[in-house]
Design an enzyme around this catalytic site. Structure first.
Site, mmCIF file in Angstrom:
data_model
loop_
_atom_site.group_PDB
_atom_site.id
_atom_site.type_symbol
_atom_site.label_atom_id
_atom_site.label_comp_id
_atom_site.label_asym_id
_atom_site.label_seq_id
_atom_site.Cartn_x
_atom_site.Cartn_y
_atom_site.Cartn_z
ATOM 1 N N GLU A 123 -12.271 -5.756 -1.014
ATOM 2 C CA GLU A 123 -13.328 -5.490 -1.998
ATOM 3 C C GLU A 123 -13.153 -6.320 -3.270
ATOM 4 O OE1 GLU A 123 -12.461 -1.263 -1.620
ATOM 5 O OE2 GLU A 123 -14.567 -0.891 -1.168
ATOM 6 N N GLU A 168 -10.907 2.020 5.676
ATOM 7 C CA GLU A 168 -10.983 3.338 5.021
ATOM 8 C C GLU A 168 -11.334 4.482 5.956
ATOM 9 O OE1 GLU A 168 -12.161 0.543 3.738
ATOM 10 O OE2 GLU A 168 -11.612 0.420 1.632
ATOM 11 N N ALA A 188 -6.386 -0.033 -2.164
ATOM 12 C CA ALA A 188 -6.094 0.925 -3.225
ATOM 13 C C ALA A 188 -4.833 1.684 -2.825
ATOM 14 C CB ALA A 188 -7.275 1.876 -3.404
ATOM 15 N N GLY A 244 -9.445 -2.008 -0.712
ATOM 16 C CA GLY A 244 -9.676 -2.509 -2.061
ATOM 17 C C GLY A 244 -9.318 -3.986 -2.220
HETATM 18 N N1 CAA Z 1 -1.129 1.801 -0.861
HETATM 19 C C1 CAA Z 1 0.121 2.119 -1.198
HETATM 20 N N2 CAA Z 1 1.211 1.500 -0.688
HETATM 21 C C2 CAA Z 1 0.987 0.532 0.235
HETATM 22 C C3 CAA Z 1 -0.296 0.169 0.641
HETATM 23 C C4 CAA Z 1 -1.397 0.842 0.039
HETATM 24 N N3 CAA Z 1 -2.669 0.538 0.316
HETATM 25 N N4 CAA Z 1 -0.193 -0.810 1.568
HETATM 26 C C5 CAA Z 1 1.115 -1.022 1.720
HETATM 27 N N5 CAA Z 1 1.837 -0.241 0.927
HETATM 28 C C6 CAA Z 1 3.301 -0.146 0.803
HETATM 29 C C7 CAA Z 1 3.908 0.600 1.972
HETATM 30 O O1 CAA Z 1 3.839 1.994 1.767
HETATM 31 C C8 CAA Z 1 5.315 0.074 1.955
HETATM 32 O O2 CAA Z 1 6.036 0.725 0.931
HETATM 33 P P1 CAA Z 1 7.564 1.224 1.194
HETATM 34 O O3 CAA Z 1 8.314 -0.061 1.458
HETATM 35 O O4 CAA Z 1 7.923 1.893 -0.062
HETATM 36 O O5 CAA Z 1 7.510 2.086 2.405
HETATM 37 C C9 CAA Z 1 5.137 -1.366 1.525
HETATM 38 O O6 CAA Z 1 3.856 -1.450 0.904
HETATM 39 C C10 CAA Z 1 5.156 -2.337 2.689
HETATM 40 O O7 CAA Z 1 4.174 -1.898 3.608
HETATM 41 P P2 CAA Z 1 4.477 -1.731 5.183
HETATM 42 O O8 CAA Z 1 5.912 -1.342 5.397
HETATM 43 O O9 CAA Z 1 3.444 -0.813 5.739
HETATM 44 O O10 CAA Z 1 4.288 -3.204 5.684
HETATM 45 P P3 CAA Z 1 3.811 -3.685 7.126
HETATM 46 O O11 CAA Z 1 4.013 -5.165 7.167
HETATM 47 O O12 CAA Z 1 4.460 -2.881 8.191
HETATM 48 O O13 CAA Z 1 2.244 -3.370 7.183
HETATM 49 C C11 CAA Z 1 -0.008 -3.310 6.350
HETATM 50 C C12 CAA Z 1 1.353 -4.034 6.324
HETATM 51 C C13 CAA Z 1 -0.648 -3.467 7.713
HETATM 52 C C14 CAA Z 1 -0.873 -3.958 5.275
HETATM 53 C C15 CAA Z 1 0.214 -1.813 6.032
HETATM 54 O O14 CAA Z 1 1.020 -1.700 4.860
HETATM 55 C C16 CAA Z 1 -1.056 -1.062 5.785
HETATM 56 O O15 CAA Z 1 -1.761 -0.745 6.726
HETATM 57 N N6 CAA Z 1 -1.359 -0.752 4.496
HETATM 58 C C17 CAA Z 1 -2.514 0.037 4.167
HETATM 59 C C18 CAA Z 1 -3.770 -0.784 4.266
HETATM 60 C C19 CAA Z 1 -4.976 0.072 3.961
HETATM 61 O O16 CAA Z 1 -5.280 1.024 4.677
HETATM 62 N N7 CAA Z 1 -5.693 -0.266 2.875
HETATM 63 C C20 CAA Z 1 -6.878 0.463 2.454
HETATM 64 C C21 CAA Z 1 -6.492 1.491 1.439
HETATM 65 S S1 CAA Z 1 -7.821 2.566 1.089
HETATM 66 C C22 CAA Z 1 -8.778 1.761 -0.055
HETATM 67 O O17 CAA Z 1 -8.524 0.623 -0.409
HETATM 68 C C23 CAA Z 1 -9.928 2.557 -0.590
HETATM 69 C C24 CAA Z 1 -10.889 1.806 -1.394
HETATM 70 O O18 CAA Z 1 -11.812 1.200 -0.899
HETATM 71 C C25 CAA Z 1 -10.825 1.904 -2.850
#
Ligand code: CAA
Length: 276
Positions: A111, A131, A63, A108
């Site tokens: 999920e 999360e 998400a 998400g």
């Molecule tokens: N939400 C918003 N933006 C996201 C995102 C997310 N979940 N995941 C990645 N992005 C964006 C980053 O902010 C980045 O944007 P910018 O270029 O504008 O900075 C772009 O995507 C590329 O991401 P990274 O630079 O971080 O890429 P990376 O290769 O270094 O890392 C990754 C990849 C390990 C997937 C890392 O992006 C990451 O950890 N993302 C978050 C993953 C996460 O925690 N997901 C769970 C979200 S909470 C949820 O989903 C709740 C639920 O159950 C409903």
């Protein structure tokens, strides 16, 4: 639509979450567009859906953390409901849905893949529920579907530790059905990328499903889904009703007729959806 691509190829349709710059993260707009796309699938012709993410790197990285970062308790709950409503629509969609997981399937993303009937992933896929590291619980069904899919003990470990797992481990614990690798020639050149090989495998499976009796396939999905929610005595009654429902249909007449007439060429795929 800004973030969803929809493509139909015969009886198989592919939905692509197309927000590659944010690794296909799910914001409200993506969820709304996905919901609308599902509402518009032509169920008279499409027999199997594939869900994937744009690009090679990420299926869905969760998400949208930016959007969630300022939510109040009530808004957080409403956002959870928005995701859950769409995911439940996918889960109970009348036809099978295959998640073709190309890369990250986190939060998400994991999920939404679990809301699909079947998961096939590329060998660079990574699954997880990170999360608790962000100060929240999984919010789009992760606490419920992961435990049902891989068992409560393993689900609790993955969710409490927020540990991400790679494709081979996801396969070993039953989270994915199949792992697909890039094809490389003898000189080591990539002749088919992992994403291309993944989509080929997903399409092959979808076409196999689509060639089977459509009413029977739909009823199998409903029998499995509904039966899992109740005890065995009630579950077998659900099956009996859906089994009975197949009789007198074009599918059943053609399917059994072909067998009895030993006509292997007259395949079920010619049967239209007259009885749906
Ligand atoms: N939400 C918003 N933006 C996201 C995102 C997310 N979940 N995941 C990645 N992005 C964006 C980053 O902010 C980045 O944007 P910018 O270029 O504008 O900075 C772009 O995507 C590329 O991401 P990274 O630079 O971080 O890429 P990376 O290769 O270094 O890392 C990754 C990849 C390990 C997937 C890392 O992006 C990451 O950890 N993302 C978050 C993953 C996460 O925690 N997901 C769970 C979200 S909470 C949820 O989903 C709740 C639920 O159950 C409903």
């Amino acid at each position: 639509m800004e973030y969803i691509l929809y493509e139909v190829n015969g009886a198989v349709a592919t939905i692509t979450i197309n927000r590659e710059k944010a690794l296909n993260a799910l914001n409200s707009q993506v969820l709304d567009e996905l919901n609308e796309t599902l509402d518009n699938v032509d169920l008279a012709t499409v027999r199997c859906l594939i869900l994937t993410g744009a690009g090679e790197k990420s299926f869905v990285a969760g998400a949208d953390i930016g959007e969630m970062s300022t939510l109040t308790k009530a808004e957080g709950e409403a956002f959870g409901k928005k995701g859950n409503d769409v995911f439940r629509k996918l889960e109970t969609f009348p036809i099978p849905v295959i998640a073709a997981v190309n890369g990250f399937a986190l939060g998400g993303g994991c999920e939404i893949s679990m809301s699909c009937d079947i998961r096939i992933c590329s060998d660079n896929a990574m699954f997880g529920q990170p999360e608790v590291g962000l100060g929240i619980t999984p919010g789009f069904g992760g606490t419920q579907r992961l435990a049902r899919l891989i068992g409560a003990g393993m689900a609790k470990q993955l969710i409490y530790t927020a540990r991400n797992i790679k494709a081979p481990e996801a396969y070993r614990i039953g989270l994915v059905n199949q792992v697909v690798s890039a094809e490389v020639d003898e000189a080591g050149n990539v002749v088919k990328s992992a994403k291309e090989a993944l989509m080929e495998a997903a399409n092959k499976m979808a076409s196999t499903i689509a060639a089977n009796a459509p009413i029977a396939v739909r009823n199998c999905k409903k029998a499995i889904n509904d039966g899992l929610q109740v005890d065995m005595d009630k579950a077998i009654v659900i099956e009996e009703k859906l089994f009975g429902d197949c009789f007198e249909t074009e599918d059943q007449k053609a399917g059994m007729g072909n067998f009895l007439e030993k006509d292997k060429e007259k395949k079920l795929k010619v049967v239209p959806f007259k009885n749906c």
